[in-house]
Design a protein around this motif. Structure first.
Motif, PDB file in Angstrom:
ATOM      1  N   LEU A  49       0.836  -1.206   0.000  1.00 15.75           N
ATOM      2  CA  LEU A  49       0.000   0.000   0.000  1.00 15.75           C
ATOM      3  C   LEU A  49       0.865   1.248   0.000  1.00 15.75           C
ATOM      4  O   LEU A  49       0.609   2.204  -0.772  1.00 15.75           O
ATOM      5  CB  LEU A  49      -0.903  -0.020   1.239  1.00 15.75           C
ATOM      6  CG  LEU A  49      -1.711   1.246   1.536  1.00 15.75           C
ATOM      7  CD1 LEU A  49      -2.842   1.401   0.534  1.00 15.75           C
ATOM      8  CD2 LEU A  49      -2.283   1.201   2.954  1.00 15.75           C
ATOM      9  N   GLN A  50       1.889   1.274   0.856  1.00 17.76           N
ATOM     10  CA  GLN A  50       2.787   2.428   0.888  1.00 17.76           C
ATOM     11  C   GLN A  50       3.504   2.619  -0.448  1.00 17.76           C
ATOM     12  O   GLN A  50       3.722   3.742  -0.896  1.00 17.76           O
ATOM     13  CB  GLN A  50       3.824   2.256   2.002  1.00 17.76           C
ATOM     14  CG  GLN A  50       3.259   2.350   3.412  1.00 17.76           C
ATOM     15  CD  GLN A  50       4.330   2.134   4.461  1.00 17.76           C
ATOM     16  OE1 GLN A  50       4.593   1.012   4.879  1.00 17.76           O
ATOM     17  NE2 GLN A  50       4.952   3.215   4.884  1.00 17.76           N
ATOM     18  N   ILE A 103       2.434   1.551  -3.557  1.00 21.61           N
ATOM     19  CA  ILE A 103       1.518   1.903  -4.651  1.00 21.61           C
ATOM     20  C   ILE A 103       1.050   3.350  -4.531  1.00 21.61           C
ATOM     21  O   ILE A 103       0.974   4.098  -5.516  1.00 21.61           O
ATOM     22  CB  ILE A 103       0.316   0.950  -4.678  1.00 21.61           C
ATOM     23  CG1 ILE A 103       0.773  -0.472  -4.994  1.00 21.61           C
ATOM     24  CG2 ILE A 103      -0.727   1.411  -5.697  1.00 21.61           C
ATOM     25  CD1 ILE A 103      -0.331  -1.502  -4.896  1.00 21.61           C
ATOM     26  N   TYR A 104       0.726   3.770  -3.311  1.00 23.37           N
ATOM     27  CA  TYR A 104       0.140   5.097  -3.091  1.00 23.37           C
ATOM     28  C   TYR A 104       1.168   6.051  -2.481  1.00 23.37           C
ATOM     29  O   TYR A 104       0.826   6.899  -1.644  1.00 23.37           O
ATOM     30  CB  TYR A 104      -1.083   4.993  -2.185  1.00 23.37           C
ATOM     31  CG  TYR A 104      -2.204   4.165  -2.782  1.00 23.37           C
ATOM     32  CD1 TYR A 104      -3.150   4.743  -3.624  1.00 23.37           C
ATOM     33  CD2 TYR A 104      -2.287   2.806  -2.516  1.00 23.37           C
ATOM     34  CE1 TYR A 104      -4.171   3.984  -4.180  1.00 23.37           C
ATOM     35  CE2 TYR A 104      -3.307   2.035  -3.060  1.00 23.37           C
ATOM     36  CZ  TYR A 104      -4.237   2.629  -3.898  1.00 23.37           C
ATOM     37  OH  TYR A 104      -5.246   1.874  -4.445  1.00 23.37           O
ATOM     38  N   SER A 110       2.572   8.610  -3.599  1.00 27.95           N
ATOM     39  CA  SER A 110       2.292  10.027  -3.823  1.00 27.95           C
ATOM     40  C   SER A 110       1.262  10.568  -2.841  1.00 27.95           C
ATOM     41  O   SER A 110       1.256  11.764  -2.530  1.00 27.95           O
ATOM     42  CB  SER A 110       1.802  10.245  -5.259  1.00 27.95           C
ATOM     43  OG  SER A 110       0.615   9.494  -5.489  1.00 27.95           O
ATOM     44  N   ASP A 111       0.372   9.680  -2.345  1.00 28.98           N
ATOM     45  CA  ASP A 111      -0.635  10.113  -1.364  1.00 28.98           C
ATOM     46  C   ASP A 111      -0.062  10.194   0.048  1.00 28.98           C
ATOM     47  O   ASP A 111      -0.682  10.791   0.933  1.00 28.98           O
ATOM     48  CB  ASP A 111      -1.821   9.140  -1.356  1.00 28.98           C
ATOM     49  CG  ASP A 111      -2.626   9.183  -2.646  1.00 28.98           C
ATOM     50  OD1 ASP A 111      -2.415  10.129  -3.443  1.00 28.98           O
ATOM     51  OD2 ASP A 111      -3.440   8.273  -2.864  1.00 28.98           O
ATOM     52  N   GLN A 113      -4.774  11.908   3.837  1.00 29.19           N
ATOM     53  CA  GLN A 113      -5.607  12.921   3.185  1.00 29.19           C
ATOM     54  C   GLN A 113      -7.044  12.895   3.681  1.00 29.19           C
ATOM     55  O   GLN A 113      -7.708  13.926   3.764  1.00 29.19           O
ATOM     56  CB  GLN A 113      -5.582  12.714   1.662  1.00 29.19           C
ATOM     57  CG  GLN A 113      -4.218  12.971   1.031  1.00 29.19           C
ATOM     58  CD  GLN A 113      -4.228  12.768  -0.469  1.00 29.19           C
ATOM     59  OE1 GLN A 113      -5.243  12.390  -1.055  1.00 29.19           O
ATOM     60  NE2 GLN A 113      -3.089  13.007  -1.106  1.00 29.19           N
ATOM     61  N   ASP A 119     -10.779   6.127   4.313  1.00 27.17           N
ATOM     62  CA  ASP A 119     -10.576   5.880   2.887  1.00 27.17           C
ATOM     63  C   ASP A 119     -10.370   4.387   2.668  1.00 27.17           C
ATOM     64  O   ASP A 119      -9.932   3.663   3.572  1.00 27.17           O
ATOM     65  CB  ASP A 119      -9.372   6.664   2.360  1.00 27.17           C
ATOM     66  CG  ASP A 119      -9.553   7.080   0.897  1.00 27.17           C
ATOM     67  OD1 ASP A 119     -10.413   6.482   0.227  1.00 27.17           O
ATOM     68  OD2 ASP A 119      -8.834   7.991   0.466  1.00 27.17           O
ATOM     69  N   TYR A 134      -8.518   1.653   0.043  1.00 26.45           N
ATOM     70  CA  TYR A 134      -7.484   1.516  -0.974  1.00 26.45           C
ATOM     71  C   TYR A 134      -7.530   0.102  -1.545  1.00 26.45           C
ATOM     72  O   TYR A 134      -7.824  -0.866  -0.828  1.00 26.45           O
ATOM     73  CB  TYR A 134      -6.100   1.777  -0.380  1.00 26.45           C
ATOM     74  CG  TYR A 134      -5.940   3.130   0.264  1.00 26.45           C
ATOM     75  CD1 TYR A 134      -5.420   4.203  -0.441  1.00 26.45           C
ATOM     76  CD2 TYR A 134      -6.313   3.339   1.598  1.00 26.45           C
ATOM     77  CE1 TYR A 134      -5.259   5.454   0.159  1.00 26.45           C
ATOM     78  CE2 TYR A 134      -6.178   4.575   2.203  1.00 26.45           C
ATOM     79  CZ  TYR A 134      -5.648   5.623   1.468  1.00 26.45           C
ATOM     80  OH  TYR A 134      -5.504   6.853   2.065  1.00 26.45           O
ATOM     81  N   VAL A 188      -5.281  -2.872  -3.240  1.00 25.96           N
ATOM     82  CA  VAL A 188      -3.891  -3.318  -3.332  1.00 25.96           C
ATOM     83  C   VAL A 188      -3.847  -4.647  -4.081  1.00 25.96           C
ATOM     84  O   VAL A 188      -4.563  -5.593  -3.718  1.00 25.96           O
ATOM     85  CB  VAL A 188      -3.263  -3.482  -1.933  1.00 25.96           C
ATOM     86  CG1 VAL A 188      -1.857  -4.056  -2.047  1.00 25.96           C
ATOM     87  CG2 VAL A 188      -3.231  -2.151  -1.203  1.00 25.96           C
TER      88      VAL A 188
END
Length: 891
Positions: free
Chosen positions: A80-81, A83-84, A86-87, A108, A112, A114, A116
């Protein structure tokens, strides 16, 4: 002591909330000062303004089914860290591997979801749907999953904000202020340590970390290995935040072929003799890797039928699609994998699926993977071997701890850097004090002087010797001249004031019985049959010589037969290997145990005899020791709660125990107060009445409670559940009687160790002297605690007892309380050395463990009636009360 208060249900008591008291303004001053090192490493915090954001993690697969286990949760969060990324700019994760995620920097959104996609997921569900048959319906979701590439799985990760934790909560508690969030802030830092070790592939056991490359392993037999690693956790102390690092040991299964493990575990050589019931219990939840596909699975259980006979539904591909056929596991592997199981064809298969969707593997194709905890109960020999091989002398322990801190390299961890954490490499220096050993009294008012926590009874009489009559001797060994042993024991008893009559008979086990195959119970039953045939009735005492050592396989069955079934006091001799003659010192130690078991008193404190114990001797005082003993980790056997109490005030050397069973794994004692109509059937009532009768009607004005076996998170429960029950039990007996209470928790299960430095460079260290107390430096900045090493550590590194004072209405000064605790380590009647914890706690621990091992298990196995199951031991009584067994006996 009649009750004048209304009756009620202890579970519905109106309790005013109590909290652990703060440390008084003064510290202890008595004793010789000593310079010590502690295995705490000073932590500098340079970013106190950091905020931790607490998120709840909800991890599901694409079918919205919860996911967990096999370490896959950490893999998903790591992905998760990635792949995302940029978030999550400037966001650091601290994940506990389950439901809790802390971040430095907010996400953000407060909530939420996500998606994966994880390749090579170690998931039994994914792997088996590709390679093995499952009992599933055609056309379902499994068919849809088959269209994707091999070993790819989709997860849904829901993160929901649950709150924030300020890092400066730690700073507030370090200043001695109240801080609501400091425990959680420390928990975040500990999670970071776990995460650090998880990424290195370590085995995690709470805050202890194990890896083959960093730890020594040793064989415990039975397919089990001991593995040494290190414990690491943050602690708040009077000197600031510190990192506590200690050596730790766990047990793991030996990796390799499953069949080899089972043969070793059951100590057999023929696979046809495997007990598959035991095998199911020991294999469940272990992970295996297959030799034909290199896939990893978690064992759910065993198949009901053999590999030859066990069938499943196989979706067999052909040119037009697939056919659904029923096939045996043996035929499937022969046809699909071109593997013909031979060694395990007639054995059960491993089920690596679920109850309703099993997946079967021939056992010979499966290897246990490394670094898996062994959670079943160890045998007595395995446990003693584990303890023996885990010991480290102070110098070795200190060296290993330095190496562990260096290998952990915490100062390079990115998340700890974000927290502003910097760990110093030096051991903390603390000040201790060595308390003077209390003077002991023997019979005829003789003085006994203890040196470094040890003393002897040379040329001394016992204070209250008991006569030994109607007894016999039993010999399970051929190496001993029993007649000579008995005569020497009688002569030694005379020198100590114990009158020992000649034994009725000496029983020798026959060579035929010793050589015949059979269980230890057969040998015990045969010996007891001889005893009962020759004696006119049950003896009051049996002396037993074991064949090898005390933890041999005869010891348990013999104790159950004598102590529980027959109510006969027994003393076992377990001399060292090769020793054929016992000296007077050995025989004296045996006599001390015999006299104590028969209700005698060997020695007592001079201040006890002179009524000079501060606060305790002036006001009638009862001392309680409380403990709960649990069964093995995977067992649902009832837990056993024990409460011991002092009797005969102003004495504090004699105790009585009351024990009962309660729900499995329940730590709080729930039978202290049990009102039923006009009667209280709780443990405390009978102990108070015993104190009342032993003091000619004197009610205790003060009650001191020592509680063993609880962690810091349970302190409030001790005060608001257990203490509340004890108060209600007192009110029930007499509504006008309001004794004062002091509550102290004694903790042995902690990781603080002290070393005495013998040189200016701190390289040469030894164990601390007996009587060492520490109440500054590494103690809590607000809570009232101190460390005590009352005993002399002869083997390994001394483990201090951590005493935490939760409640003190009596008003002890620190010096008086520490000296009382020190003195109570000298009143254990079966020893000629100070013990590591106060005697009432030690007695409670022994009582609970003994009843769990020899009492309840035997009663349950023998099928005693539920309405009334009573029998008498020497000072024991037992009764069945509803669903609870209760025991009472003198210690």
């Amino acid at each position: 002591m009649e009750s004048t208060v209304s009756k009620g249900d202890p579970s519905k008591l109106q309790i005013s909330q109590r909290f652990p008291i703060a440390r008084p303004d003064e510290y202890g001053t008595k004793g010789k000062k000593i310079r010590l090192l502690a295995n705490h490493f000073k932590v500098s915090v340079r970013s106190a303004g950091v905020i931790f954001y607490h998120y709840e993690v909800n991890l599901k697969d694409e079918d919205d089914k919860p996911v967990g286990g096999l370490g896959i949760s950490r893999k998903v969060i790591d992905k998760l860290q990635e792949i995302y990324a940029s978030d999550f700019t400037n966001v650091s994760f601290a994940y506990d591997g389950d439901k809790i995620l802390y971040t430095i920097g907010a996400l953000q959104h407060d909530r939420d979801v996500y998606t994966v996609v994880l390749e090579d997921a170690s998931s039994a569900k994914v792997a088996t749907s590709r390679t093995f048959g499952e009992n599933r319906s055609p056309g379902g979701s499994d068919m849809k999953r088959m269209k994707r590439p091999f070993q790819v799985q989709i997860f849904k990760v829901e993160l929901s904000l649950r709150g924030t934790v300020p890092m400066d909560a730690i700073a507030r508690v370090l200043r001695g202020q109240e801080s609501e969030n400091h425990d959680e802030a420390i928990r975040v830092l500990d999670i970071i340590l776990r995460q650090n070790s998880a990424k290195k592939g370590f085995l995690l056991v709470r805050q202890s970390f194990f890896h083959n490359s960093l730890s020594n392993s040793f064989d415990l037999h039975g397919g089990i290995k001991g593995l040494q690693g290190y414990h690491s956790s943050f602690r708040v102390t009077q000197s600031g935040l510190s990192l506590n690092v200690d050596v730790s040991t766990t047990t793991i299964v030996r990796p390799g072929p499953v069949i080899d493990f089972l043969l070793s575990n059951q100590d057999i050589k023929d696979i046809r003799r495997i007990d598959w019931g035991k095998a199911t219990d020991v294999l469940k939840s272990l992970r295996i890797k297959t030799t034909h596909s290199n896939a990893e699975f978690k064992i759910f259980g065993l198949s009901e039928k053999s590999c030859y006979e066990q069938t499943f539904i196989w979706k067999k591909r052909n040119g037009n699609g697939s056919d659904t056929v029923e096939v045996t596991v043996y035929d499937y592997f022969k046809q699909h994998w071109h593997i013909e199981p031979k060694d395990s064809a007639h054995l059960p298969c491993l089920n690596v699926g679920k109850l309703k969707r099993p997946n079967y593997l021939p056992i010979e194709l499966c290897n246990l993977v490394s670094l898996q905890r062994y959670r079943n109960a160890l045998t007595v020999l395995q446990r003693s071997s584990l303890v023996e091989k885990s010991r480290k002398n102070p110098s070795k322990r200190k060296s290993d701890l330095s190496s562990a801190l260096k290998c952990s390299n915490y100062n390079s961890d990115d998340v700890l850097k974000r927290c502003g954490i910097l760990i110093a490499p030096e051991f903390a220096q603390v000040d201790g004090r060595i308390l003077q050993a209390p003077m002991l009294k023997a019979g005829h008012n003789q003085d006994i002087i203890a040196r470094n926590g040890r003393w002897n009874f040379n040329n001394k009489k016992l204070i209250e010797p008991k006569e030994v009559n109607r007894w016999a001797a039993v010999n399970f060994s051929t190496r001993w001249n029993m007649e000579d042993l008995v005569q020497r024991l009688i002569r030694c008893g005379e020198t100590k004031g114990i009158k020992i009559e000649p034994p009725h008979t000496i029983f020798e086990e026959s060579h035929q019985m010793r050589g015949l195959p059979g269980t230890p119970k057969n040998r015990v039953d045969n010996m007891m049959k001889q005893v009962l045939q020759k004696l006119p009735g049950n003896p009051t005492f049996l002396l037993c010589v074991l064949p090898v050592r005390k933890n041999c396989d005869i010891y348990g069955p013999w104790k159950r037969e004598c102590l529980v079934k027959r109510g006969v006091v027994t003393q076992c001799l377990a001399p060292e290997h090769g020793r054929t003659k016992l000296d007077d010192q050995y025989l004296t130690n045996v006599l001390l145990k015999i006299n104590a078991k028969l209700g005698g008193l060997n020695s007592q404190l001079q201040i006890e005899r002179n009524h000079a114990i501060p606060l305790v001797s002036r006001n009638s005082t009862i001392i309680f020791g409380m403990d709960v003993s649990h069964g093995p980790e995977k067992s649902d056997a009832p837990s056993v709660a024990a409460v011991v109490s002092s009797r005969g005030w102003p004495l504090i050397s004699r105790y009585r125990a009351s024990v009962c069973t309660q729900a499995s794994r329940l730590e709080m004692i729930d039978s202290l107060f049990k009102p039923e109509g006009d009667v209280d059937n709780g443990l405390i009532r009978e102990l108070l009445l015993d104190f009342y009768s032993s003091t000619n009607g004197e009610k205790p004005k003060q009650i001191i409670i020592f509680r063993d076996g609880v962690g810091e998170g349970q302190f409030n429960q001790v005060l608001n559940i257990e203490l509340a029950q004890i108060i209600e039990a007192c009110k029930f007996l007499d509504g006008t009687w309001f004794p004062k209470f002091t509550v102290i928790v004694a903790q042995k299960n902690h990781h603080t160790r002290f070393f005495e430095a013998k040189g200016p460079r701190d390289d040469n260290v030894t164990n601390v002297p007996a009587g060492t107390v520490v109440d500054t430096g590494v103690c809590h900045p607000r809570n009232y605690d101190f460390y005590m090493c009352a005993h002399a550590g002869m083997i390994g590194t001394t483990r201090p007892t951590h005493y935490q004072v939760l409640h003190d209405e009596i008003g002890f000064r620190p010096d008086d309380l520490q000296e009382l605790v020190h003195s109570l380590s000298y009143v254990y009647q079966k020893s000629t050395s100070a013990i590591s914890v106060v005697a009432p706690v030690y007695y409670a621990h022994l009582a609970a463990a003994q009843v769990r091992q020899f009492g309840f298990g035997c009663m349950r196995a023998s099928g005693l009636p539920c309405s009334s199951a009573e029998f008498e031991l020497r000072g024991w009584s037992v009764e069945r009360d509803g669903s609870i067994f209760r025991f009472s006996f003198h210690v």
